[in-house]
Design a protein around this motif. Structure first.
Motif, PDB file in Angstrom:
ATOM      1  N   ASP A 114       0.823  -1.211   0.000  1.00 43.98           N
ATOM      2  CA  ASP A 114       0.000   0.000   0.000  1.00 43.98           C
ATOM      3  C   ASP A 114       0.856   1.259   0.000  1.00 43.98           C
ATOM      4  OD1 ASP A 114      -2.232  -1.453  -0.069  1.00 43.98           O
ATOM      5  OD2 ASP A 114      -2.554  -1.477   2.109  1.00 43.98           O
ATOM      6  N   ARG A 115       1.923   1.203   0.807  1.00 44.12           N
ATOM      7  CA  ARG A 115       2.768   2.386   0.915  1.00 44.12           C
ATOM      8  C   ARG A 115       4.184   2.030   0.464  1.00 44.12           C
ATOM      9  NH1 ARG A 115       4.650   6.357   4.150  1.00 44.12           N
ATOM     10  NH2 ARG A 115       5.660   4.923   5.580  1.00 44.12           N
ATOM     11  N   LEU A 116       4.676   2.754  -0.566  1.00 40.52           N
ATOM     12  CA  LEU A 116       6.027   2.469  -1.043  1.00 40.52           C
ATOM     13  C   LEU A 116       6.996   3.453  -0.372  1.00 40.52           C
ATOM     14  CD1 LEU A 116       5.250   1.806  -4.805  1.00 40.52           C
ATOM     15  CD2 LEU A 116       6.016   0.159  -3.132  1.00 40.52           C
ATOM     16  N   ASP A 117       7.429   3.107   0.842  1.00 39.69           N
ATOM     17  CA  ASP A 117       8.358   4.005   1.540  1.00 39.69           C
ATOM     18  C   ASP A 117       9.802   3.685   1.134  1.00 39.69           C
ATOM     19  OD1 ASP A 117       8.826   1.628   2.767  1.00 39.69           O
ATOM     20  OD2 ASP A 117       7.842   2.149   4.650  1.00 39.69           O
ATOM     21  N   GLU A 118      10.744   4.449   1.714  1.00 39.99           N
ATOM     22  CA  GLU A 118      12.154   4.277   1.329  1.00 39.99           C
ATOM     23  C   GLU A 118      12.649   2.858   1.594  1.00 39.99           C
ATOM     24  OE1 GLU A 118      14.215   6.114  -0.512  1.00 39.99           O
ATOM     25  OE2 GLU A 118      12.375   7.273  -0.777  1.00 39.99           O
ATOM     26  N   ASP A 119      12.206   2.289   2.705  1.00 35.54           N
ATOM     27  CA  ASP A 119      12.640   0.921   3.021  1.00 35.54           C
ATOM     28  C   ASP A 119      12.207  -0.059   1.928  1.00 35.54           C
ATOM     29  OD1 ASP A 119      13.820   1.717   5.293  1.00 35.54           O
ATOM     30  OD2 ASP A 119      12.270   0.957   6.675  1.00 35.54           O
ATOM     31  N   THR A 120      10.986   0.150   1.462  1.00 39.03           N
ATOM     32  CA  THR A 120      10.486  -0.750   0.404  1.00 39.03           C
ATOM     33  C   THR A 120      11.329  -0.589  -0.866  1.00 39.03           C
ATOM     34  OG1 THR A 120       8.295  -0.417   1.326  1.00 39.03           O
ATOM     35  CG2 THR A 120       8.406  -1.490  -0.822  1.00 39.03           C
ATOM     36  N   TRP A 121      11.629   0.672  -1.217  1.00 36.61           N
ATOM     37  CA  TRP A 121      12.437   0.877  -2.426  1.00 36.61           C
ATOM     38  C   TRP A 121      13.824   0.258  -2.263  1.00 36.61           C
ATOM     39  CZ3 TRP A 121      10.259   1.486  -6.767  1.00 36.61           C
ATOM     40  CH2 TRP A 121       9.073   2.213  -6.883  1.00 36.61           C
ATOM     41  N   GLU A 122      14.343   0.310  -1.060  1.00 36.48           N
ATOM     42  CA  GLU A 122      15.651  -0.310  -0.808  1.00 36.48           C
ATOM     43  C   GLU A 122      15.569  -1.827  -0.972  1.00 36.48           C
ATOM     44  OE1 GLU A 122      17.989   0.541   2.774  1.00 36.48           O
ATOM     45  OE2 GLU A 122      17.798   2.645   2.178  1.00 36.48           O
ATOM     46  N   SER A 123      14.469  -2.374  -0.468  1.00 36.19           N
ATOM     47  CA  SER A 123      14.296  -3.831  -0.611  1.00 36.19           C
ATOM     48  C   SER A 123      14.183  -4.204  -2.095  1.00 36.19           C
ATOM     49  CB  SER A 123      13.043  -4.304   0.120  1.00 36.19           C
ATOM     50  OG  SER A 123      13.094  -3.929   1.454  1.00 36.19           O
ATOM     51  N   ILE A 124      13.499  -3.353  -2.855  1.00 43.39           N
ATOM     52  CA  ILE A 124      13.364  -3.617  -4.303  1.00 43.39           C
ATOM     53  C   ILE A 124      14.758  -3.615  -4.950  1.00 43.39           C
ATOM     54  CG2 ILE A 124      12.516  -2.599  -6.478  1.00 43.39           C
ATOM     55  CD1 ILE A 124       9.981  -1.775  -4.893  1.00 43.39           C
ATOM     56  N   GLU A 125      15.557  -2.640  -4.552  1.00 42.15           N
ATOM     57  CA  GLU A 125      16.935  -2.574  -5.079  1.00 42.15           C
ATOM     58  C   GLU A 125      17.704  -3.843  -4.737  1.00 42.15           C
ATOM     59  OE1 GLU A 125      17.886   2.173  -4.913  1.00 42.15           O
ATOM     60  OE2 GLU A 125      19.273   0.807  -3.939  1.00 42.15           O
ATOM     61  N   ASP A 126      17.558  -4.293  -3.483  1.00 41.20           N
ATOM     62  CA  ASP A 126      18.281  -5.500  -3.055  1.00 41.20           C
ATOM     63  C   ASP A 126      17.896  -6.711  -3.901  1.00 41.20           C
ATOM     64  OD1 ASP A 126      19.574  -4.074  -1.146  1.00 41.20           O
ATOM     65  OD2 ASP A 126      18.318  -4.742   0.536  1.00 41.20           O
ATOM     66  N   VAL A 127      16.603  -6.840  -4.142  1.00 41.19           N
ATOM     67  CA  VAL A 127      16.155  -8.004  -4.941  1.00 41.19           C
ATOM     68  C   VAL A 127      16.789  -7.954  -6.336  1.00 41.19           C
ATOM     69  CG1 VAL A 127      14.155  -9.144  -5.995  1.00 41.19           C
ATOM     70  CG2 VAL A 127      13.978  -8.234  -3.684  1.00 41.19           C
ATOM     71  N   LEU A 128      16.790  -6.763  -6.930  1.00 39.66           N
ATOM     72  CA  LEU A 128      17.350  -6.625  -8.273  1.00 39.66           C
ATOM     73  C   LEU A 128      18.853  -6.915  -8.276  1.00 39.66           C
ATOM     74  CD1 LEU A 128      15.394  -3.420  -9.346  1.00 39.66           C
ATOM     75  CD2 LEU A 128      15.236  -5.643 -10.478  1.00 39.66           C
ATOM     76  N   LEU A 129      19.545  -6.412  -7.268  1.00 40.25           N
ATOM     77  CA  LEU A 129      20.999  -6.642  -7.195  1.00 40.25           C
ATOM     78  C   LEU A 129      21.304  -8.117  -6.968  1.00 40.25           C
ATOM     79  CD1 LEU A 129      22.145  -3.519  -5.148  1.00 40.25           C
ATOM     80  CD2 LEU A 129      22.672  -4.022  -7.539  1.00 40.25           C
ATOM     81  N   THR A 130      20.509  -8.752  -6.123  1.00 36.76           N
ATOM     82  CA  THR A 130      20.733 -10.178  -5.843  1.00 36.76           C
ATOM     83  C   THR A 130      20.533 -11.020  -7.107  1.00 36.76           C
ATOM     84  OG1 THR A 130      19.851  -9.738  -3.653  1.00 36.76           O
ATOM     85  CG2 THR A 130      20.114 -12.046  -4.241  1.00 36.76           C
ATOM     86  N   ALA A 131      19.660 -10.553  -7.974  1.00 31.87           N
ATOM     87  CA  ALA A 131      19.413 -11.316  -9.221  1.00 31.87           C
ATOM     88  C   ALA A 131      20.475 -11.020 -10.268  1.00 31.87           C
ATOM     89  CB  ALA A 131      18.038 -10.989  -9.757  1.00 31.87           C
ATOM     90  N   ASP A 132      21.516 -10.263  -9.906  1.00 30.88           N
ATOM     91  CA  ASP A 132      22.642  -9.973 -10.799  1.00 30.88           C
ATOM     92  C   ASP A 132      22.321  -9.039 -11.960  1.00 30.88           C
ATOM     93  OD1 ASP A 132      24.938 -10.881  -9.733  1.00 30.88           O
ATOM     94  OD2 ASP A 132      24.868 -12.868 -10.657  1.00 30.88           O
ATOM     95  N   ILE A 133      21.355  -8.145 -11.741  1.00 28.17           N
ATOM     96  CA  ILE A 133      21.024  -7.215 -12.816  1.00 28.17           C
ATOM     97  C   ILE A 133      22.119  -6.146 -12.978  1.00 28.17           C
ATOM     98  CG2 ILE A 133      19.471  -5.227 -13.196  1.00 28.17           C
ATOM     99  CD1 ILE A 133      17.190  -7.031 -13.156  1.00 28.17           C
TER     100      ILE A 133
END
Ligand SMILES: Nc1nc2c(ncn2[C@@H]2O[C@H](COP(=O)(O)OP(=O)(O)OP(=O)(O)O)[C@@H](O)[C@H]2O)c(=O)[nH]1
Length: 387
Positions: A114-133
């Motif tokens: 519901d709320r895309l706060d900074e923590d959520t955006w950081e988690s999104i970044e982590d997922v992308l980095l972990t997938a080797d993008i």
């Protein structure tokens, strides 16, 4: 008496005539068997065809009634029919979704909050980095998503569409992913396959041969990975299974001479494509450059190399990227084959390798089965990521 002799003579002549007539009728030619043969040589008969062929009687049974020898069964296995490329994509997409689904689903779950706060955006970044993008691509996709979410006002219900579009943009559907497997001026196309040991090079050569055979192209393979005898045997087996000729040298033979012979063979026999496997020991850059440079030079005495495929193991992550860079500095790579995507959740490497080398991923390996290699498609790939 004379009359009697005359009667016997007449009856005799009549009898001889009748018997001769019967014999001539008996020898009247039977209709000839159908001697027509197909222009295309069919594959050897499958195992069940022996029901049509009566067993061959080697000799009449001897008086002693000893057991007769059975004729030996043919040892040549029937040629395999490789799976056409279209149906591979459908089948392998499931496998891709299985290995990469966690990555896509994780992103979707985060974006749908519901709320895309900074923590959520950081988690999104982590997922992308972990997938080797990769770092730059991760920032690009996060920026793109943040802008869209702001403009479109909130996450759900459109998170999936937004994510799909951003990822497709990243994978770049505009790249030309066609394989250059045809030559010009009546010469075969020549595909040189390079990559470090164990990346799946030899397997890829064998699988690619099957794709071409499925498309009714004629193929010759060059086993120029003379560093490892088993690789040569492995390739010979791949070739045998689909009736493709494999040109090989002994262990330790100069790989360039095998490559030369293979392409010469392909030119002489007028095949459509020659695929050359190489050893690609990454002992040092100068050594690699010498080896691959020489292989390419000698091949081009016969026909131009139309495609240089770099095989990369998707499970090696950033280390694979370092190798990719070295190879691309040594030889002009025109396409990447990403193997073992079925065993890695790091599908993002597709993005990083394309950015790193500036060349498209053209094929993906999705298993150890002979037909587990498929042409890469950006949209199908992203759809599989998102499950
Ligand atoms: N799961 C999976 N395994 C693969 C794939 N591609 C190749 N392999 C496996 O990876 C292993 C190494 O493959 P090879 O083709 O022998 O590797 P190579 O690069 O030719 O190695 P060298 O001959 O030593 O140079 C084999 O066990 C293959 O079956 C793939 O897409 N998925």
């Amino acid at each position: 008496m004379a009359v009697l002799i005359l009667v016997i003579a007449v009856v005799g002549v009549a009898l001889v005539g009748t018997v001769a007539g019967l014999l001539v009728r008996g020898r009247r030619p039977k209709p000839l068997p159908n001697t027509h043969t197909d222009v295309i040589v069919s594959p050897p008969p499958a195992a069940d065809t022996d029901t049509d062929v009566p067993p061959v009687e080697l000799s009449s049974p001897p008086a002693t009634l000893e057991p007769t020898l059975e004729p030996e069964a043919p040892t040549v296995p029937p040629l395999e029919r490789p799976e056409p490329t279209a149906s591979r994509l459908v089948r392998l997409r499931q496998r891709l979704a299985g290995s990469q689904g966690g990555f896509g689903r994780g992103l979707l779950a985060l974006l749908s909050r519901d709320r895309l706060d900074e923590d959520t955006w950081e988690s999104i970044e982590d997922v992308l980095l972990t997938a080797d993008i990769g770092v730059a691509a991760t920032q690009q996709v996060v920026e793109g998503l943040r802008t869209r979410m702001r403009v479109e006002g909130g996450a759900a219900p459109d998170a999936r569409t937004a994510l799909r579009e951003e990822l497709v943009k990243l994978v770049d559907p505009a790249m030309d992913r066609r394989l250059q497997v045809s030559g010009s001026d009546g010469k075969p196309g020549v595909v040189l396959v390079v990559g470090v040991n164990g990346s799946g090079k030899t397997t890829t050569v064998g699988k690619l041969a099957r794709i071409l055979v499925a498309e009714e192209r004629t193929v010759t393979l060059g086993a120029a990975d003379t560093f490892r005898a088993a690789a040569v045997d492995q390739l010979a087996t791949w070739g045998e299974r689909v009736g493709v000729e494999v040109v090989r040298g002994n262990e330790g033979t100069d790989p360039a001479s095998v490559a030369f012979d293979a392409v010469k063979d392909g030119v002489d026999n007028g095949v459509d494509t020659v695929i050359v496997d190489t050893a690609g020991r990454l002992q040092n850059k100068a050594g690699l450059m010498d080896e691959l440079g020489k292989v390419k030079r000698v091949i081009e005495k016969q026909a131009p190399v139309t495609e240089v495929l770099l095989v990369l193991d998707a499970t090696t992550g950033q280390n694979g990227l370092v190798q990719a860079r070295v190879f691309s500095e040594v030889v002009d790579v025109t396409g990447v084959v990403l193997t073992k995507l079925d065993g890695s959740a790091k599908g993002g490497i597709v993005v990083s390798v394309q950015r790193e080398l500036g060349v498209p991923v053209k094929l993906v390996g999705l298993g150890e089965g002979p037909d587990d290699l498929a042409p890469f498609d950006a949209e199908a790939f992203v759809d599989a990521l998102l499950g």
